[in-house]
Design a protein around this motif. Sequence first.
Motif, short mmCIF file in Angstrom:
data_model
loop_
_atom_site.label_atom_id
_atom_site.label_comp_id
_atom_site.label_asym_id
_atom_site.label_seq_id
_atom_site.Cartn_x
_atom_site.Cartn_y
_atom_site.Cartn_z
N VAL A 1 10.06 5.11 -28.32
CA VAL A 1 10.80 4.03 -28.98
C VAL A 1 10.26 2.67 -28.55
CG1 VAL A 1 13.05 2.92 -29.19
CG2 VAL A 1 12.88 5.41 -29.26
N ILE A 2 9.97 2.52 -27.26
CA ILE A 2 9.44 1.25 -26.75
C ILE A 2 8.08 0.95 -27.38
CG2 ILE A 2 8.56 0.07 -24.71
CD1 ILE A 2 11.57 0.11 -24.86
N THR A 3 7.20 1.94 -27.44
CA THR A 3 5.87 1.74 -28.03
C THR A 3 5.97 1.33 -29.49
OG1 THR A 3 4.77 3.27 -26.51
CG2 THR A 3 3.69 2.87 -28.62
N PRO B 1 -11.06 -9.70 -23.22
CA PRO B 1 -10.48 -8.35 -23.27
C PRO B 1 -8.96 -8.43 -23.40
CG PRO B 1 -12.04 -8.56 -21.45
CD PRO B 1 -11.82 -9.94 -21.98
N GLU B 2 -8.40 -7.49 -24.15
CA GLU B 2 -6.95 -7.51 -24.37
C GLU B 2 -6.17 -7.43 -23.06
OE1 GLU B 2 -9.10 -5.79 -26.03
OE2 GLU B 2 -8.71 -5.84 -28.18
N LEU B 3 -6.68 -6.63 -22.10
CA LEU B 3 -5.98 -6.49 -20.83
C LEU B 3 -5.97 -7.81 -20.06
CD1 LEU B 3 -4.52 -4.55 -18.96
CD2 LEU B 3 -6.73 -3.94 -17.94
N LEU B 4 -7.08 -8.55 -20.09
CA LEU B 4 -7.14 -9.84 -19.43
C LEU B 4 -6.19 -10.83 -20.08
CD1 LEU B 4 -8.38 -11.74 -17.36
CD2 LEU B 4 -10.28 -12.13 -18.94
N THR B 5 -6.11 -10.82 -21.41
CA THR B 5 -5.16 -11.68 -22.11
C THR B 5 -3.73 -11.36 -21.70
OG1 THR B 5 -6.66 -11.81 -24.02
CG2 THR B 5 -4.36 -12.44 -24.39
N ASP C 1 -3.43 -0.49 -28.59
CA ASP C 1 -3.40 -1.53 -27.56
C ASP C 1 -2.05 -1.62 -26.87
OD1 ASP C 1 -6.03 -2.18 -27.98
OD2 ASP C 1 -5.61 -3.89 -29.29
N THR C 2 -0.99 -1.10 -27.50
CA THR C 2 0.33 -1.15 -26.84
C THR C 2 0.31 -0.39 -25.52
OG1 THR C 2 1.06 0.80 -28.10
CG2 THR C 2 1.61 -1.37 -29.00
N ALA C 3 -0.60 0.56 -25.35
CA ALA C 3 -0.68 1.31 -24.11
C ALA C 3 -1.06 0.42 -22.93
CB ALA C 3 -1.69 2.45 -24.25
N LEU C 4 -1.70 -0.71 -23.19
CA LEU C 4 -2.11 -1.61 -22.11
C LEU C 4 -0.91 -2.21 -21.39
CD1 LEU C 4 -4.97 -3.54 -23.97
CD2 LEU C 4 -5.24 -1.71 -22.30
N VAL C 5 0.21 -2.33 -22.09
CA VAL C 5 1.37 -3.00 -21.52
C VAL C 5 2.00 -2.16 -20.40
CG1 VAL C 5 3.52 -4.20 -22.10
CG2 VAL C 5 1.71 -4.05 -23.76
N SER C 6 1.63 -0.91 -20.29
CA SER C 6 2.15 -0.07 -19.21
C SER C 6 1.76 -0.60 -17.85
CB SER C 6 1.66 1.37 -19.39
OG SER C 6 0.25 1.45 -19.29
N VAL C 7 0.67 -1.36 -17.77
CA VAL C 7 0.19 -1.85 -16.46
C VAL C 7 1.08 -2.95 -15.91
CG1 VAL C 7 -2.19 -1.23 -17.01
CG2 VAL C 7 -1.40 -3.56 -17.45
N VAL C 8 1.92 -3.58 -16.75
CA VAL C 8 2.84 -4.59 -16.25
C VAL C 8 4.26 -4.06 -16.19
CG1 VAL C 8 1.43 -6.55 -16.97
CG2 VAL C 8 3.10 -5.59 -18.57
N LEU D 1 6.04 -1.96 -18.38
CA LEU D 1 6.83 -1.60 -19.56
C LEU D 1 6.84 -0.08 -19.70
CD1 LEU D 1 8.40 -2.96 -21.88
CD2 LEU D 1 6.38 -2.62 -23.29
N THR D 2 8.01 0.48 -19.92
CA THR D 2 8.18 1.93 -19.94
C THR D 2 7.83 2.49 -21.32
OG1 THR D 2 10.54 1.60 -20.43
CG2 THR D 2 9.91 1.95 -18.13
N ASP D 3 6.56 2.39 -21.70
CA ASP D 3 6.11 2.91 -22.98
C ASP D 3 5.69 4.36 -22.83
OD1 ASP D 3 3.85 2.41 -21.43
OD2 ASP D 3 2.59 2.15 -23.20
N ILE D 4 5.06 4.90 -23.87
CA ILE D 4 4.65 6.31 -23.85
C ILE D 4 3.72 6.59 -22.68
CG2 ILE D 4 3.29 8.06 -25.07
CD1 ILE D 4 4.27 6.88 -27.69
N LEU D 5 2.70 5.77 -22.50
CA LEU D 5 1.70 6.05 -21.47
C LEU D 5 2.29 5.96 -20.07
CD1 LEU D 5 -1.26 6.78 -21.21
CD2 LEU D 5 -1.79 4.36 -20.99
N ARG D 6 3.15 4.98 -19.84
CA ARG D 6 3.73 4.85 -18.50
C ARG D 6 4.67 6.03 -18.20
NH1 ARG D 6 4.17 1.40 -14.43
NH2 ARG D 6 6.10 1.34 -13.22
#
Length: 267
Positions: free
Chosen positions: A54-56, A100-104, A205-212, A214-219
């Motif tokens: 749902v979060i993703t 890079p998207e992660l740097l942004t 790219d939404t998977a990148l947000v797991s590093v900060v 956010l409880t998305d699919i990947l996290r």
Amino acid sequence: MSGLFAGFYSILSWIGSIVDPFCGPVGVFTWLAPGTLLACGDTGWGDDIAHGFVITASLAIATLPVGLLIGFFIALGKQSEERTVRLASNIYTTIFRGLPELLTLFIVYYGLQILVQQLLASLGYDGPVEINAFFAGMIALGVVFSAYCSEVLLSAFKAIPHGQYEAGDALGLHRGRTMRLIILPQLVRIALPGLGNLWMALLKDTALVSVVGLTDILRQTGIAARVTKQAFEFYGVACVLFLILAMISSIVFSYIERRTKRAEMGR
């Protein structure tokens, strides 16, 4: 009033639990994964992974209009008669297409915290400030999406004959109405395939947000994999969920393309 909102939220939560495609009464995990690591409730990780899904999806859907709106104005800016506006628009796209998207994401997430902290400190507030990970992800992915979106929209603008604008002027339409009634319908039809590709990239790219945090699919699947030591199974589930989102997106965009083509033929 607060009691009314609490009751309304409880009703929405109850409806959500009923129609939940993963852990609802007829959910996939409820029927196919009882007694396994994907079971719902305290015995498995089904609820956590369903929440991540749902979060993703919510992050991608919330980012789309932000990126489209900014990208539309950047595309207009690139066609402006003002040299400074064109230059600023080109610098914007060069920066966010080059980083890079992660740097942004890191710049937005940590940079906004620093800016807000300094602003509040100047006003006399010395408490801690933390930017919401969902909001930071939406802004970071939105500006990156808008940079690529502006190029797609710019190409679509160039594909529309200039005579269309002159026809609007001849009919006595204001430029705003000409844009809304004549240009935008053609712009959507021309740009839709390119925007569909950008949407697929946004989903990934939404998977990148797991590093900060956010409880998305990947996290969620990553946490489950570390705790259970079943990395292949849980990352395999993550693959399936992202593919499901991609398939649904393909169906939706194909439907929109068919509708726009029928509308064009009906003119």
